[in-house]
Design a protein around this motif. Structure first.
Motif, PDB file in Angstrom:
ATOM      1  N   ALA A   1      16.359  -6.029 -35.997  1.00 22.40           N
ATOM      2  CA  ALA A   1      17.107  -7.067 -37.209  1.00 22.40           C
ATOM      3  C   ALA A   1      17.854  -7.509 -36.677  1.00 22.40           C
ATOM      4  N   ALA A   2      18.616  -6.087 -35.392  1.00 24.74           N
ATOM      5  CA  ALA A   2      20.162  -5.797 -35.031  1.00 24.74           C
ATOM      6  C   ALA A   2      20.794  -7.013 -33.862  1.00 24.74           C
ATOM      7  N   GLU A   3      21.182  -7.996 -34.478  1.00 29.24           N
ATOM      8  CA  GLU A   3      21.347  -9.234 -32.909  1.00 29.24           C
ATOM      9  C   GLU A   3      23.397  -8.970 -33.341  1.00 29.24           C
ATOM     10  N   ILE A   4      23.555  -8.820 -32.314  1.00 29.72           N
ATOM     11  CA  ILE A   4      24.746  -7.821 -32.817  1.00 29.72           C
ATOM     12  C   ILE A   4      25.471  -8.847 -32.194  1.00 29.72           C
ATOM     13  N   LEU A   5      24.989  -9.502 -30.972  1.00 30.49           N
ATOM     14  CA  LEU A   5      26.203 -10.571 -30.143  1.00 30.49           C
ATOM     15  C   LEU A   5      24.676 -12.030 -30.720  1.00 30.49           C
ATOM     16  N   GLN A   6      25.697 -12.999 -30.410  1.00 28.95           N
ATOM     17  CA  GLN A   6      24.855 -14.387 -30.981  1.00 28.95           C
ATOM     18  C   GLN A   6      24.957 -14.890 -29.535  1.00 28.95           C
ATOM     19  N   TYR A   7      24.973 -16.055 -28.830  1.00 29.61           N
ATOM     20  CA  TYR A   7      25.069 -16.456 -27.787  1.00 29.61           C
ATOM     21  C   TYR A   7      26.889 -17.224 -28.443  1.00 29.61           C
ATOM     22  N   TRP A   8      26.870 -18.057 -29.713  1.00 29.57           N
ATOM     23  CA  TRP A   8      28.017 -18.454 -29.599  1.00 29.57           C
ATOM     24  C   TRP A   8      29.329 -17.643 -29.316  1.00 29.57           C
ATOM     25  N   ASP A   9      29.185 -16.290 -29.580  1.00 29.49           N
ATOM     26  CA  ASP A   9      30.191 -14.933 -29.589  1.00 29.49           C
ATOM     27  C   ASP A   9      30.250 -14.718 -28.110  1.00 29.49           C
ATOM     28  N   PHE A  10      29.786 -14.880 -27.593  1.00 31.15           N
ATOM     29  CA  PHE A  10      29.866 -14.200 -26.160  1.00 31.15           C
ATOM     30  C   PHE A  10      31.434 -14.585 -25.095  1.00 31.15           C
ATOM     31  N   PHE A  11      31.655 -16.125 -25.479  1.00 30.07           N
ATOM     32  CA  PHE A  11      32.648 -16.722 -25.087  1.00 30.07           C
ATOM     33  C   PHE A  11      34.343 -15.637 -25.569  1.00 30.07           C
ATOM     34  N   SER A  12      34.148 -16.042 -26.820  1.00 30.95           N
ATOM     35  CA  SER A  12      35.559 -15.135 -27.473  1.00 30.95           C
ATOM     36  C   SER A  12      35.479 -13.604 -27.621  1.00 30.95           C
ATOM     37  N   VAL A  13      34.239 -12.988 -27.442  1.00 33.35           N
ATOM     38  CA  VAL A  13      34.159 -11.268 -26.464  1.00 33.35           C
ATOM     39  C   VAL A  13      34.337 -11.092 -25.832  1.00 33.35           C
ATOM     40  N   ALA A  14      33.767 -12.229 -24.810  1.00 35.65           N
ATOM     41  CA  ALA A  14      34.449 -11.720 -23.381  1.00 35.65           C
ATOM     42  C   ALA A  14      35.577 -12.727 -22.917  1.00 35.65           C
ATOM     43  N   TRP A  15      36.706 -12.934 -23.841  1.00 37.40           N
ATOM     44  CA  TRP A  15      37.827 -14.473 -23.695  1.00 37.40           C
ATOM     45  C   TRP A  15      38.507 -13.163 -22.238  1.00 37.40           C
ATOM     46  N   LEU A  16      38.739 -12.239 -22.839  1.00 40.33           N
ATOM     47  CA  LEU A  16      39.923 -11.039 -22.097  1.00 40.33           C
ATOM     48  C   LEU A  16      39.479 -11.243 -20.604  1.00 40.33           C
ATOM     49  N   ILE A  17      37.970 -10.623 -20.220  1.00 42.84           N
ATOM     50  CA  ILE A  17      37.479 -10.315 -19.005  1.00 42.84           C
ATOM     51  C   ILE A  17      37.503 -11.844 -18.331  1.00 42.84           C
ATOM     52  N   LEU A  18      36.963 -12.570 -19.160  1.00 41.58           N
ATOM     53  CA  LEU A  18      37.516 -13.677 -17.850  1.00 41.58           C
ATOM     54  C   LEU A  18      38.478 -13.819 -17.723  1.00 41.58           C
ATOM     55  N   GLY A  19      39.666 -14.243 -18.966  1.00 45.25           N
ATOM     56  CA  GLY A  19      40.801 -14.497 -18.628  1.00 45.25           C
ATOM     57  C   GLY A  19      41.411 -13.968 -17.598  1.00 45.25           C
ATOM     58  N   VAL A  20      41.211 -12.735 -17.108  1.00 46.96           N
ATOM     59  CA  VAL A  20      41.284 -11.189 -16.259  1.00 46.96           C
ATOM     60  C   VAL A  20      40.893 -11.685 -14.837  1.00 46.96           C
ATOM     61  N   PHE A  21      39.255 -12.230 -15.260  1.00 47.35           N
ATOM     62  CA  PHE A  21      38.551 -12.344 -14.123  1.00 47.35           C
ATOM     63  C   PHE A  21      39.093 -13.678 -13.133  1.00 47.35           C
ATOM     64  N   VAL A  22      39.764 -14.672 -13.816  1.00 46.92           N
ATOM     65  CA  VAL A  22      40.272 -16.434 -13.091  1.00 46.92           C
ATOM     66  C   VAL A  22      41.373 -15.664 -12.410  1.00 46.92           C
ATOM     67  N   ALA A  23      41.925 -14.571 -13.462  1.00 48.19           N
ATOM     68  CA  ALA A  23      43.823 -14.444 -12.926  1.00 48.19           C
ATOM     69  C   ALA A  23      43.563 -13.460 -12.135  1.00 48.19           C
ATOM     70  N   THR A  24      42.382 -13.217 -11.194  1.00 48.98           N
ATOM     71  CA  THR A  24      42.087 -11.812 -10.233  1.00 48.98           C
ATOM     72  C   THR A  24      41.891 -13.404  -8.879  1.00 48.98           C
ATOM     73  N   VAL A  25      40.762 -13.971  -9.249  1.00 44.67           N
ATOM     74  CA  VAL A  25      40.197 -14.747  -8.308  1.00 44.67           C
ATOM     75  C   VAL A  25      40.631 -16.269  -7.650  1.00 44.67           C
ATOM     76  N   ALA A  26      41.280 -16.903  -8.348  1.00 44.40           N
ATOM     77  CA  ALA A  26      41.850 -18.162  -8.399  1.00 44.40           C
ATOM     78  C   ALA A  26      43.325 -17.920  -7.527  1.00 44.40           C
ATOM     79  N   PRO A  27      43.881 -16.844  -7.709  1.00 44.42           N
ATOM     80  CA  PRO A  27      45.195 -16.517  -6.742  1.00 44.42           C
ATOM     81  C   PRO A  27      44.571 -16.057  -4.931  1.00 44.42           C
ATOM     82  N   GLU A  28      43.558 -15.760  -5.233  1.00 45.87           N
ATOM     83  CA  GLU A  28      43.225 -15.115  -3.501  1.00 45.87           C
ATOM     84  C   GLU A  28      42.849 -16.247  -2.948  1.00 45.87           C
TER      85      GLU A  28
END
Lengths: 336, 300
Positions: B84-111
């Motif tokens: 019964a433990a559905e800790i993460l929903q699909y729609w939660d992913f982007f808000s939870v992972a936002w920091l990771i995504l932001g840093v990833f794009v900030a790392t990759v795009a300048p390269e």
């Protein structure tokens, strides 16, 4: 263009005008009110071509137009039978370019970067890696090819730039000031490489330089540009009869010597201006009769002849004829 | 007998000899512009992740990939033990992972762009059979594809894991195909949007550090700015429009809307129609492309 595999042998359209690889008609390029190139008409054959002119003469602009990287203001340019601007992709598939400026990624190995440039020219991955290794060997970077470029000397970087320009085996390669920044031995070996590209690898080379000596050593055809104008385009040297000169140094009065030559009907004799040393007399188109006359006048006037040197017409003469002595800047003699 | 011994003497020398073959002309295929485009895209992706660079260049991408992997593996692991433990929903992913995504794009795009500008490699690329627009599109594609590896791949893995944990995995997959479809749509739009934002900043500087800093600060500052503006100027009916200033907020609202959810914090009032968030992302992406085109494409 389609995915069709390109013609691997000639790789170019049939060209006219005595197999000209480059042809321009009324080519003009303006940047605002500044005219970088003014109505250039050229028909350049295969071979080792020198593109000569002082800094800022318009050489790099001409190369950029021929590569399809800059649009001419008016006129047209054809390279290997393709319109340089509207068919720039086809042109760039078949030509190589070595820029003057620093342009290499410091954090890549020579093998990796040259291989990537070969892929960028359309070679499949495996062939690109193999060609990169072969060409780096040809330019003398066999052992160092797996080192990062940032650890390379200026001469080694120039070789990497040269390698990326020829890695895809182009029909024509533009080399923009390839000896810039090199010390005398480095310059010497770079010119040897350029010579090999033409003589051994069979590529037509356009060597852009402001150094007369570099062009004279490698090229058999010269295009001189001055202030955006085409000053001269012709073979270097020519026939001995066409350009030969006799240079005489005497220990005596040159005016009297020249008067005697004129009196014998040798009108092409003149004194060369020299700041120091003995007077020098130059006689164009020397024949056996000239040599006899020089000997007789020297005896008659009792003037010792210190030296007699026969020479064909040099690039310096061509340059002086085309541009004038005032433009023969000191740095054109290759001081590094 | 004499002949035979001669042969045995000569054989090792023949095999050991090194021959200078001289220069060999290339006679293989030349694959043209499309191949050059693919080569540039692939090379840009590899270099942005630190391939064939020192190990220090690989540290940040590896940490981010590990972080996003943990983000989906841990909830799946817990769900494996507690149904019964559905800790993460699909729609939660982007808000939870936002920091990771932001840093990833900030790392990759300048390269993708800064190095070519700083080291003047652009002139070598433009002397190849590609156009300036090809160069830009290739960089945009490379950034988008890399961002997909940190959005689509983990989410698709999460979807697959959840179906495999069901009593009847095949049936669950068939029943939840619409979720997979939504994951693909959302990931593609968000990756292209973030990639374009990262690239447009990188197009204006040749210093990677500056680009990284500006991207991170812009992502953080835009959220704060949107919050302040909606507090100061927004009446209840207009509040939601200020969310479009913030990429984080726009993405969150778009993702929630795709799955038919509503943001529980209600900070920006009633959300706009989902298509407006999607359209806003696409418009901003197109504006970024136009700016990059203006920056790179004009001829001399």
């Amino acid at each position: 263009m389609s995915q069709a595999v390109l013609d691997q042998t000639a790789g170019a359209r049939a060209t006219t005008h005595e197999d000209a690889v480059i042809r321009t008609v009324d080519l003009t390029k303006r940047f605002g009110s500044f005219t970088a190139l003014n109505q250039i008409d050229l028909s350049i054959p295969r071979g080792a071509i020198g593109l000569l002119g002082p800094n800022g003469a318009g050489k790099t602009t001409l190369i950029r137009i021929l590569l399809g990287l800059a649009k001419p203001t008016s006129g047209s340019a054809e390279v290997l039978g393709f319109n340089a601007f509207s068919e720039g992709i086809q042109v760039r598939e078949r030509v190589g370019y070595m820029p003057e400026a620093e342009c290499l990624p410091s954090n890549a190995t020579a093998a990796d970067f040259v291989g990537h440039m070969a892929e960028m020219s359309g070679l499949p991955k495996t062939e690109a890696r193999q060609r990169a290794a072969d060409v780096l060997y040809q330019v003398g970077l066999d052992e160092e090819r797996y080192r990062l470029i940032k650890g390379f000397s200026t001469g080694m970087k120039q070789r990497v730039k040269l390698a990326q320009a020829i890695v895809h085996d182009p029909s024509l390669v533009f080399l923009d000031e390839p000896t810039a920044g090199l010390d005398p031995p480095g310059r010497d070996s770079m010119l040897e490489l350029v010579d090999r590209i033409y003589r051994m690898m069979g590529m037509t080379v356009v060597l852009s330089s402001h150094i007369l000596e570099d062009i004279e050593r490698v090229c058999d055809y010269v295009v001189i540009i001055d202030s955006g104008q085409l000053a001269l385009a012709q073979r270097i040297g020519g026939t001995p009869a066409e350009g030969a000169q006799l240079s005489i140094q005497i220990d005596g009065n040159p005016d009297q010597f020249i008067q005697r030559l004129h009196a014998l009907g040798i009108d092409d004799a003149r004194q060369r201006d020299r700041m120091t040393g003995l007077p020098e007399i130059v006689i164009r188109h020397p024949s056996d009769r000239v040599y006899d006359a020089v000997r007789d006048i020297a005896v008659e006037l009792d003037v010792p002849i210190v030296s007699m040197t026969g020479r064909t017409r040099s690039l310096e003469d061509l340059y002086l004829q085309a541009v004038g002595a005032s433009a023969l800047d000191a740095d054109m003699y290759g001081g590094v | 007998m004499a002949d035979s011994s001669m042969t045995t003497q000569q054989t090792p020398r023949a095999f050991g000899e090194v021959y200078d073959r001289g220069y060999q002309h290339y006679t293989g295929p030349r694959l043209g512009r499309a191949h050059a485009f693919r080569a540039l895209t692939g090379y840009s992706m590899k270099r942005a992740l630190g391939a064939k660079k020192r190990w220090t260049a690989k540290v940040v991408p590896v940490i981010l990939y590990v972080a996003v992997a943990l983000l989906v593996i841990i909830p799946l692991g817990i769900q494996g033990f507690i149904d019964a433990a559905e800790i993460l929903q699909y729609w939660d992913f982007f808000s939870v992972a936002w920091l990771i995504l932001g840093v990833f794009v900030a790392t990759v795009a300048p390269e993708m762009l800064c190095g070519d500008r700083r080291e003047k490699t652009l002139i070598l690329y433009f002397s190849r059979p590609i156009t300036r627009l090809d160069y830009l599109m290739s960089k945009l594609l490379a950034t988008g594809l890399l961002t997909l590896t940190i959005t689509l791949v983990p989410l698709a893995f999460f979807w697959l894991g959840r179906q495999l944990l069901a009593d009847s995995p095949v049936r669950a997959m068939q029943d939840n195909l619409d979720d997979l479809f939504k994951i693909v749509i959302v990931s593609v739009v968000v990756s292209a949007y973030l990639g374009a934002l990262g690239l447009v900043v990188s197009a204006f500087t040749s210093r990677k550090a500056i680009a990284v800093g500006v991207i991170v600060v812009a992502f953080l500052f835009s959220s704060a700015l949107a919050g302040v503006l909606q507090e100061v100027f927004g009446n209840p009916d207009q509040k939601a429009w200020f969310a479009l200033i913030s990429p984080a907020r726009t993405i969150t609202e778009f993702v929630l809307g795709i799955w038919g959810q509503v943001n529980s914090d209600g900070a920006f009032g009633n959300p706009l129609e989902t298509w407006i968030y999607g359209a806003a992302m696409i418009v901003i992406m197109l504006i970024c492309c136009a700016i990059m085109y203006w920056r790179y494409v004009p001829e001399d």
